[in-house]
Design a protein around this motif. Structure first.
Motif, PDB file in Angstrom:
ATOM      1  N   LYS A  40       0.850  -1.180   0.000  1.00  0.00           N
ATOM      2  CA  LYS A  40       0.000   0.000   0.000  1.00  0.00           C
ATOM      3  C   LYS A  40       0.889   1.235   0.000  1.00  0.00           C
ATOM      4  CE  LYS A  40      -3.768  -2.199   2.490  1.00  0.00           C
ATOM      5  NZ  LYS A  40      -4.574  -2.183   3.694  1.00  0.00           N
ATOM      6  N   ALA A  41       0.502   2.187  -0.779  1.00  0.00           N
ATOM      7  CA  ALA A  41       1.264   3.436  -0.816  1.00  0.00           C
ATOM      8  C   ALA A  41       1.071   4.173   0.504  1.00  0.00           C
ATOM      9  CB  ALA A  41       0.797   4.301  -1.979  1.00  0.00           C
ATOM     10  N   ALA A  42       2.163   4.593   1.085  1.00  0.00           N
ATOM     11  CA  ALA A  42       2.091   5.339   2.342  1.00  0.00           C
ATOM     12  C   ALA A  42       1.561   6.739   2.062  1.00  0.00           C
ATOM     13  CB  ALA A  42       3.476   5.422   2.979  1.00  0.00           C
ATOM     14  N   ALA A  43       0.785   7.209   2.997  1.00  0.00           N
ATOM     15  CA  ALA A  43       0.270   8.574   2.867  1.00  0.00           C
ATOM     16  C   ALA A  43       1.450   9.533   2.945  1.00  0.00           C
ATOM     17  CB  ALA A  43      -0.727   8.873   3.979  1.00  0.00           C
ATOM     18  N   PRO A  44       1.472  10.521   2.091  1.00  0.00           N
ATOM     19  CA  PRO A  44       2.602  11.453   2.130  1.00  0.00           C
ATOM     20  C   PRO A  44       2.636  12.194   3.468  1.00  0.00           C
ATOM     21  CG  PRO A  44       0.895  12.252   0.635  1.00  0.00           C
ATOM     22  CD  PRO A  44       0.484  10.882   1.085  1.00  0.00           C
ATOM     23  N   ALA A  45       3.819  12.265   4.026  1.00  0.00           N
ATOM     24  CA  ALA A  45       3.977  12.967   5.300  1.00  0.00           C
ATOM     25  C   ALA A  45       3.882  14.470   5.046  1.00  0.00           C
ATOM     26  CB  ALA A  45       5.328  12.629   5.920  1.00  0.00           C
ATOM     27  N   PRO A  46       3.190  15.157   5.933  1.00  0.00           N
ATOM     28  CA  PRO A  46       3.103  16.604   5.743  1.00  0.00           C
ATOM     29  C   PRO A  46       4.484  17.229   5.914  1.00  0.00           C
ATOM     30  CG  PRO A  46       2.213  15.983   7.879  1.00  0.00           C
ATOM     31  CD  PRO A  46       2.529  14.712   7.148  1.00  0.00           C
ATOM     32  N   GLU A  47       4.707  18.291   5.181  1.00  0.00           N
ATOM     33  CA  GLU A  47       5.971  19.009   5.295  1.00  0.00           C
ATOM     34  C   GLU A  47       6.078  19.614   6.691  1.00  0.00           C
ATOM     35  OE1 GLU A  47       8.493  19.786   2.988  1.00  0.00           O
ATOM     36  OE2 GLU A  47       7.658  18.302   1.619  1.00  0.00           O
ATOM     37  N   LEU A  48       7.195  19.396   7.333  1.00  0.00           N
ATOM     38  CA  LEU A  48       7.418  19.964   8.659  1.00  0.00           C
ATOM     39  C   LEU A  48       8.353  21.155   8.544  1.00  0.00           C
ATOM     40  CD1 LEU A  48       8.014  16.737  10.799  1.00  0.00           C
ATOM     41  CD2 LEU A  48       5.906  18.045  10.561  1.00  0.00           C
ATOM     42  N   SER A  49       8.047  22.176   9.312  1.00  0.00           N
ATOM     43  CA  SER A  49       8.931  23.339   9.355  1.00  0.00           C
ATOM     44  C   SER A  49      10.211  22.933  10.087  1.00  0.00           C
ATOM     45  CB  SER A  49       8.249  24.491  10.097  1.00  0.00           C
ATOM     46  OG  SER A  49       8.193  24.196  11.486  1.00  0.00           O
ATOM     47  N   PRO A  50      11.283  23.703   9.953  1.00  0.00           N
ATOM     48  CA  PRO A  50      12.507  23.386  10.699  1.00  0.00           C
ATOM     49  C   PRO A  50      12.273  23.316  12.212  1.00  0.00           C
ATOM     50  CG  PRO A  50      13.011  24.948   8.967  1.00  0.00           C
ATOM     51  CD  PRO A  50      11.502  24.798   8.998  1.00  0.00           C
ATOM     52  N   HIS A  51      11.417  24.203  12.743  1.00  0.00           N
ATOM     53  CA  HIS A  51      11.120  24.156  14.181  1.00  0.00           C
ATOM     54  C   HIS A  51      10.369  22.878  14.547  1.00  0.00           C
ATOM     55  CE1 HIS A  51      12.208  28.454  14.246  1.00  0.00           C
ATOM     56  NE2 HIS A  51      12.477  28.207  15.517  1.00  0.00           N
ATOM     57  N   SER A 115      11.120  26.153  22.153  1.00  0.00           N
ATOM     58  CA  SER A 115       9.754  26.113  21.611  1.00  0.00           C
ATOM     59  C   SER A 115       9.252  24.689  21.409  1.00  0.00           C
ATOM     60  CB  SER A 115       9.680  26.885  20.301  1.00  0.00           C
ATOM     61  OG  SER A 115      10.421  26.223  19.287  1.00  0.00           O
ATOM     62  N   ALA A 116      10.107  23.700  21.575  1.00  0.00           N
ATOM     63  CA  ALA A 116       9.715  22.299  21.304  1.00  0.00           C
ATOM     64  C   ALA A 116       8.486  21.842  22.099  1.00  0.00           C
ATOM     65  CB  ALA A 116      10.890  21.352  21.541  1.00  0.00           C
ATOM     66  N   PRO A 117       8.428  22.030  23.417  1.00  0.00           N
ATOM     67  CA  PRO A 117       7.243  21.552  24.141  1.00  0.00           C
ATOM     68  C   PRO A 117       5.930  22.159  23.614  1.00  0.00           C
ATOM     69  CG  PRO A 117       8.987  22.042  25.690  1.00  0.00           C
ATOM     70  CD  PRO A 117       9.430  22.563  24.344  1.00  0.00           C
ATOM     71  N   ALA A 118       5.944  23.442  23.279  1.00  0.00           N
ATOM     72  CA  ALA A 118       4.727  24.094  22.775  1.00  0.00           C
ATOM     73  C   ALA A 118       4.335  23.534  21.412  1.00  0.00           C
ATOM     74  CB  ALA A 118       4.933  25.606  22.678  1.00  0.00           C
ATOM     75  N   MET A 119       5.303  23.171  20.605  1.00  0.00           N
ATOM     76  CA  MET A 119       5.004  22.622  19.277  1.00  0.00           C
ATOM     77  C   MET A 119       4.376  21.239  19.358  1.00  0.00           C
ATOM     78  SD  MET A 119       7.239  23.870  16.394  1.00  0.00           S
ATOM     79  CE  MET A 119       7.406  25.587  16.100  1.00  0.00           C
ATOM     80  N   LEU A 120       4.646  20.537  20.437  1.00  0.00           N
ATOM     81  CA  LEU A 120       4.131  19.175  20.593  1.00  0.00           C
ATOM     82  C   LEU A 120       2.767  19.137  21.275  1.00  0.00           C
ATOM     83  CD1 LEU A 120       7.469  17.582  21.740  1.00  0.00           C
ATOM     84  CD2 LEU A 120       6.400  17.311  19.500  1.00  0.00           C
ATOM     85  N   ALA A 121       2.368  20.248  21.869  1.00  0.00           N
ATOM     86  CA  ALA A 121       1.116  20.270  22.636  1.00  0.00           C
ATOM     87  C   ALA A 121      -0.089  20.161  21.717  1.00  0.00           C
ATOM     88  CB  ALA A 121       1.033  21.540  23.457  1.00  0.00           C
TER      89      ALA A 121
END
Length: 121
Positions: A40-51, A115-121
């Motif tokens: 099965k073709a994997a769903a394309p991963a969304p582009e992630l920003s550098p942060h 900023s990592a914890p806020a990005m994961l919330a």
């Protein structure tokens, strides 16, 4: 040293008989009624920003020690640790171990890490 063929005696079921120097054959057993399955073709991963990429990297490191930055206590400990590292970087600049430009670059990286914890919330 020479390579000599190993002979196996087999019974009527095809199983090899125990004999000195015999080798047990490892054969793939055919699957019954199951052919090759198309991948099965994997769903394309969304582009992630550098942060976002940095946040994912930091989270993976914490996950490796059974922690997560989604936990408030762990996130607080993380922020405190980054604060200590920033103090060390400030001290390195004050003692001319690093240049002002290097300090600016390192401080920007540390700010991004905060900023990592806020990005994961």
């Amino acid at each position: 040293m020479s390579a000599e063929p190993v002979h196996q005696d087999q019974d009527r079921t095809g199983a090899s008989q125990e004999a000195p120097g015999s080798v047990l054959p490892f054969r793939r057993r055919p699957r019954r009624g199951v052919g090759p399955q198309p991948r099965k073709a994997a769903a394309p991963a969304p582009e992630l920003s550098p942060h976002q990429q940095l946040a994912a990297l930091i989270e993976a490191a914490f996950n490796g020690v059974d922690r997560t930055l989604r936990d408030d206590r762990t996130a607080t400990d993380f922020r405190a640790t980054i604060g200590v590292v920033r103090t060390m970087v400030d001290g390195a600049r004050a003692r001319s171990i690093i240049t002002d430009q290097q300090h600016t670059e390192l401080d920007a990286m540390l700010e991004g890490m905060l900023s990592a914890p806020a990005m994961l919330a």
